[in-house]
Design a protein around this motif. Structure first.
Motif, short mmCIF file in Angstrom:
data_model
loop_
_atom_site.label_atom_id
_atom_site.label_comp_id
_atom_site.label_asym_id
_atom_site.label_seq_id
_atom_site.Cartn_x
_atom_site.Cartn_y
_atom_site.Cartn_z
N UNK A 312 0.82 -1.21 0.00
CA UNK A 312 0.00 0.00 0.00
C UNK A 312 0.85 1.26 0.00
N UNK A 313 1.96 1.23 0.72
CA UNK A 313 2.79 2.43 0.83
C UNK A 313 3.84 2.53 -0.27
N UNK A 314 4.47 1.37 -0.60
CA UNK A 314 5.66 1.47 -1.46
C UNK A 314 5.56 0.71 -2.78
N UNK A 315 4.51 -0.07 -2.99
CA UNK A 315 4.44 -0.90 -4.19
C UNK A 315 3.31 -0.53 -5.13
N UNK A 316 2.87 -1.53 -5.88
CA UNK A 316 1.74 -1.37 -6.79
C UNK A 316 0.69 -2.42 -6.44
N UNK A 317 -0.58 -2.09 -6.65
CA UNK A 317 -1.64 -3.03 -6.34
C UNK A 317 -2.79 -2.82 -7.33
N UNK A 318 -3.63 -3.82 -7.40
CA UNK A 318 -4.71 -3.81 -8.39
C UNK A 318 -6.06 -3.70 -7.70
N UNK A 319 -6.96 -2.94 -8.34
CA UNK A 319 -8.32 -2.79 -7.85
C UNK A 319 -9.26 -2.77 -9.04
N UNK A 320 -10.13 -3.77 -9.11
CA UNK A 320 -11.11 -3.89 -10.19
C UNK A 320 -10.42 -3.91 -11.55
N UNK A 321 -9.29 -4.62 -11.60
CA UNK A 321 -8.57 -4.77 -12.86
C UNK A 321 -7.68 -3.61 -13.22
N UNK A 322 -7.63 -2.60 -12.39
CA UNK A 322 -6.77 -1.43 -12.67
C UNK A 322 -5.56 -1.45 -11.75
N UNK A 326 1.21 2.72 -5.09
CA UNK A 326 1.21 2.95 -3.65
C UNK A 326 1.49 4.41 -3.34
N UNK A 327 1.49 4.76 -2.05
CA UNK A 327 1.62 6.16 -1.64
C UNK A 327 2.94 6.75 -2.12
N UNK A 328 4.04 6.05 -1.88
CA UNK A 328 5.36 6.61 -2.22
C UNK A 328 5.54 6.75 -3.73
N UNK A 329 5.31 5.69 -4.53
CA UNK A 329 5.47 5.89 -5.99
C UNK A 329 4.45 6.88 -6.57
N UNK A 330 3.26 6.95 -5.99
CA UNK A 330 2.28 7.92 -6.47
C UNK A 330 2.76 9.35 -6.21
N UNK A 346 13.37 14.30 -4.15
CA UNK A 346 14.12 13.33 -3.35
C UNK A 346 13.82 13.49 -1.86
N UNK A 347 13.71 14.74 -1.40
CA UNK A 347 13.38 14.98 0.01
C UNK A 347 12.02 14.42 0.35
N UNK A 348 11.02 14.71 -0.48
CA UNK A 348 9.66 14.28 -0.19
C UNK A 348 9.49 12.77 -0.32
N UNK A 349 10.13 12.19 -1.36
CA UNK A 349 9.92 10.77 -1.66
C UNK A 349 10.90 9.88 -0.91
N UNK A 350 12.21 10.11 -1.16
CA UNK A 350 13.23 9.25 -0.56
C UNK A 350 13.44 9.54 0.92
N UNK A 351 13.14 10.76 1.33
CA UNK A 351 13.33 11.11 2.74
C UNK A 351 12.10 10.89 3.58
#
Length: 676
Positions: A312-322, A326-330, A346-351
């Motif tokens: 949910x936070x750092x990866x990818x997931x599927x909902x209704x075929x879409x 996750x929060x960080x990649x988004x 970089x500060x917002x994402x990696x930090x």
């Protein structure tokens, strides 16, 4: 403004009544010692009326800091009226305190709590007879259900406006009354106009605090001793024991006259205690309850939520075929679309996002742990644990009451340390403060889960090992320091209320859990964000090719953080983790222990094994961070409760040294075992 003080024994229901009167949401629990400091709030029926919630006391002779708070408020500030809350389930014991409060000469009303429990038992309380015996108004209520709450407050307010002190019936025997009359004559010049009966009884008991407060000189004390010695000879009893016995005799007789007997048969509490306090079954049952709590939170819930939360936070997931991010990649995608500068992205994402998100991955486990702790507090089992372990831990200079802070510290070290105020003997209290944070708190749970999940996949044993290590550190510290000049030996009576068992309401459980989770999230939203941002800055800026600036290439070797970590790394190299990234992560743990996980997430994108190299070093890293000096908030609480700079310094030094040597021993033993 009119001030009404809520006074009563531990676990009488004062905080519940305080919340009902003021609309506040102070934490409540079915165990003694929930309130350890003074609280105040305005009455919802009239905001000009100030309500004080004072710590619970058994008597007006203070043995612990929180008992001293109640004594000082009543004798020095002297509120306009006292609302004395008495537990109807143990009326005789509660009236023992009531008799002493009457001697203060402060307008007072008595409220007998747990009316619903009395009715369930088939008992009836004659409030008119009780009021006549005490010489002040009496009412009955159920604070938990809100029955009779306003009536009790109105009675106390009427007494405050009238300003008339209680007129109690004689409590003591004629011989003791005659001795007190003689003391009144002898000490008339030093006695205050208000509360004379209280101070006369304390002078009869020979209490040093009262003598100092009144400025009683040696000559006066000697004359009083002659009067009391003659009384002791006539009644053939010690002064303190005699006055206590006569108070209990009066309270017992009054309780029997005013409270009818209930239905026959054992109560639910008595039936449960036959099993849960059984000489053979009690300790295994208590251990099973604690282990079950940790297994449920860490192994069961953590086993199926950790991957879900990480996705949910750092990866990818599927909902209704879409496919959804996750929060960080988004966040990374959104910032790149708006043309945000690389360093800010970089500060917002990696930090910040990566550091905070990694910690929040373990939020479900924390919520379950907090729910279980709230249930243990609310059902009344927490006090039984203190009673069961008193005899065992007393040999180590601790008290059965030390168990309560230890269990609370599994949620957070700060309330665990503050709960030590209920321990009477000073050296025992300080030794408990010194050892409370050895047990893993909720902030250390993400560190345990990180090690167990990444270095020891399927390692269910890591979490129990962490708690056993904390228990071992407590036992070792008690064995080494008890009876030393730092913590001199002594013996103080073990007094602890064993409350009635009750099933906590779902609302109370939810509120208690939400409060604890909210405190954790509040820290994640402040300290953890600052720590993650600071770690990112120190890791992203440094020297490259002789110039200082932003290290856009991702090479951390020249960063500010690497410099600090490299400088301190030799201290931790013998423990198996001389990598500067692991060293820096441990340092950020002083700000907040959950920052360790966030820091490692920022510095070790490839995973923890890249940083700690092998399982032996990972276990050494875990044990060091569990046992070393806690976060700054807990250190502040320890400094406050120790009330001694040298004891505070000793605590920090011992915790850090013990953690270092334990980590050293574990690492070398495991390395030796793996070689063989």
């Amino acid at each position: 403004m009119v001030t009404i003080a809520l006074v009563g024994g531990p676990n009488a229901g004062k905080t519940t009544l305080f919340n009902a009167l003021t609309g506040d949401r102070q934490p409540v629990g079915n165990w003694p010692g929930v309130t350890v400091e003074q609280r105040s709030g305005g009455w919802t029926g009239d905001p000009s009326v100030r309500v004080l919630d004072l710590p619970g006391i058994y008597a007006l002779t203070p043995y612990t800091p929180e008992e001293g708070v109640t004594r000082r408020v009543l004798t020095k500030q002297r509120p306009d009226a006292i609302l004395n809350l008495v537990d109807g389930a143990s009326l005789e014991r509660g009236l023992y305190l009531t008799l002493q409060l009457l001697e203060l000469g402060i307008p007072m009303a008595v409220a007998v709590n747990r009316l619903d429990l009395l009715e369930k038992r088939g008992q009836a309380l004659d409030t008119k007879a009780l009021a006549q015996g005490l010489g002040c108004p009496v009412t009955a209520l159920s604070a938990a259900k809100g029955q009779g709450v306003d009536r009790a407050m109105e009675l106390a307010l009427d007494q405050a406006k009238a300003g008339t002190p209680p007129d109690p019936a004689p409590v003591y025997s004629q011989r003791v009354e005659r001795a007190m009359a003689d003391i009144l004559v002898l000490a008339r010049s030093v006695l205050p106009q208000e509360g004379r009966a209280f101070y006369v009884s304390k002078l009869f008991e020979g209490e040093e605090e009262a003598q100092k407060a009144l400025g009683a000189g040696l000559a006066l004390r000697q004359r009083i001793d002659l009067v009391v010695s003659a009384c002791e000879e006539d009644v053939n009893d010690d002064r303190v024991e005699r006055i206590a016995a006569e108070r209990y005799a009066f309270a017992g007789d009054l309780a029997r006259r005013c409270l009818t007997k209930g239905r026959g048969g054992r109560s639910m509490t008595a039936r449960l205690d036959r099993v849960l306090l059984h000489p053979l079954l009690a300790l295994p049952a208590f251990a099973a309850a604690l282990l079950g709590m940790f297994w449920l939170a860490i192994c069961l819930v953590g086993g199926w939520t950790e991957t879900l939360m990480a996705t949910l936070f750092r990866g990818k997931w599927s909902l209704l075929g879409r496919e959804l991010l996750g929060v960080v990649p988004l966040l990374d995608y959104a910032l790149s679309r708006v043309g945000c500068p690389d360093w800010l992205t970089s500060l917002a994402v990696d930090g910040v996002a990566t550091g905070v998100g990694t910690v929040l991955t373990f939020l479900p486990q924390l919520a379950v742990l907090f729910f279980c702790l709230t249930f243990l507090e609310g059902c009344g089992y927490l006090s039984r644990g203190a009673y069961l372990l008193d005899r065992a831990v007393r040999r180590l200079g601790l008290s059965g009451k030390s168990v309560v802070p230890y269990i609370l510290a599994c949620g957070c070290g700060v309330p665990g340390v503050l709960a030590c105020r209920t321990i009477r003997r000073e050296s025992c209290r300080r030794l408990t403060v010194m050892t409370t944070t050895f047990l893993p708190c909720g902030a250390k749970l993400p560190v345990i889960a990180l090690i167990a999940g990444t270095v020891f996949p399927g390692g269910w044993w890591v979490a129990p090992l962490a708690y056993l290590a904390g228990v071992g550190a407590i036992l070792l510290t008690g064995w080494l320091f008890s009876g030393s000049r730092w913590f001199p030996a002594g013996d103080t009576p073990f007094l602890l209320e064993l409350p009635e068992y009750r099933l906590p309401g779902l609302g109370d459980l939810v509120r208690g859990t939400v409060r604890r989770v909210g405190e954790f999230l509040g820290k994640a939203g402040s300290l953890l964000v600052l720590a993650s941002a600071a770690v990112w800055f120190a890791a992203s800026f440094g020297w490259s090719q002789g110039t200082f600036g932003y290290l856009a290439g991702g090479d951390l070797s020249g960063s500010l953080l690497a410099g600090v970590g490299t400088l301190l790394a030799p201290l931790f190299a013998p423990l198996g983790w001389g990598d500067w990234r692991a060293v820096v992560a441990s340092l950020t743990g002083l700000l907040a222990k959950e920052s360790i996980v966030g820091t490692l997430a920022v510095l070790c994108p490839g995973g923890l094994p890249d940083c700690l190299m092998n399982p032996a070093a990972a276990l050494s890293f875990l044990l060091f961070n569990l046992l070393c000096a806690p976060c700054l908030a807990a250190l502040g609480a320890i400094r406050q409760e120790m009330d001694s700079p040298r004891h505070f310094r000793l605590t920090v030094l011992w915790q850090t040294a013990l953690a270092w040597f334990v980590a050293l021993g574990v690492y070398n033993l495991l390395e030796l075992g793996m070689r063989n």
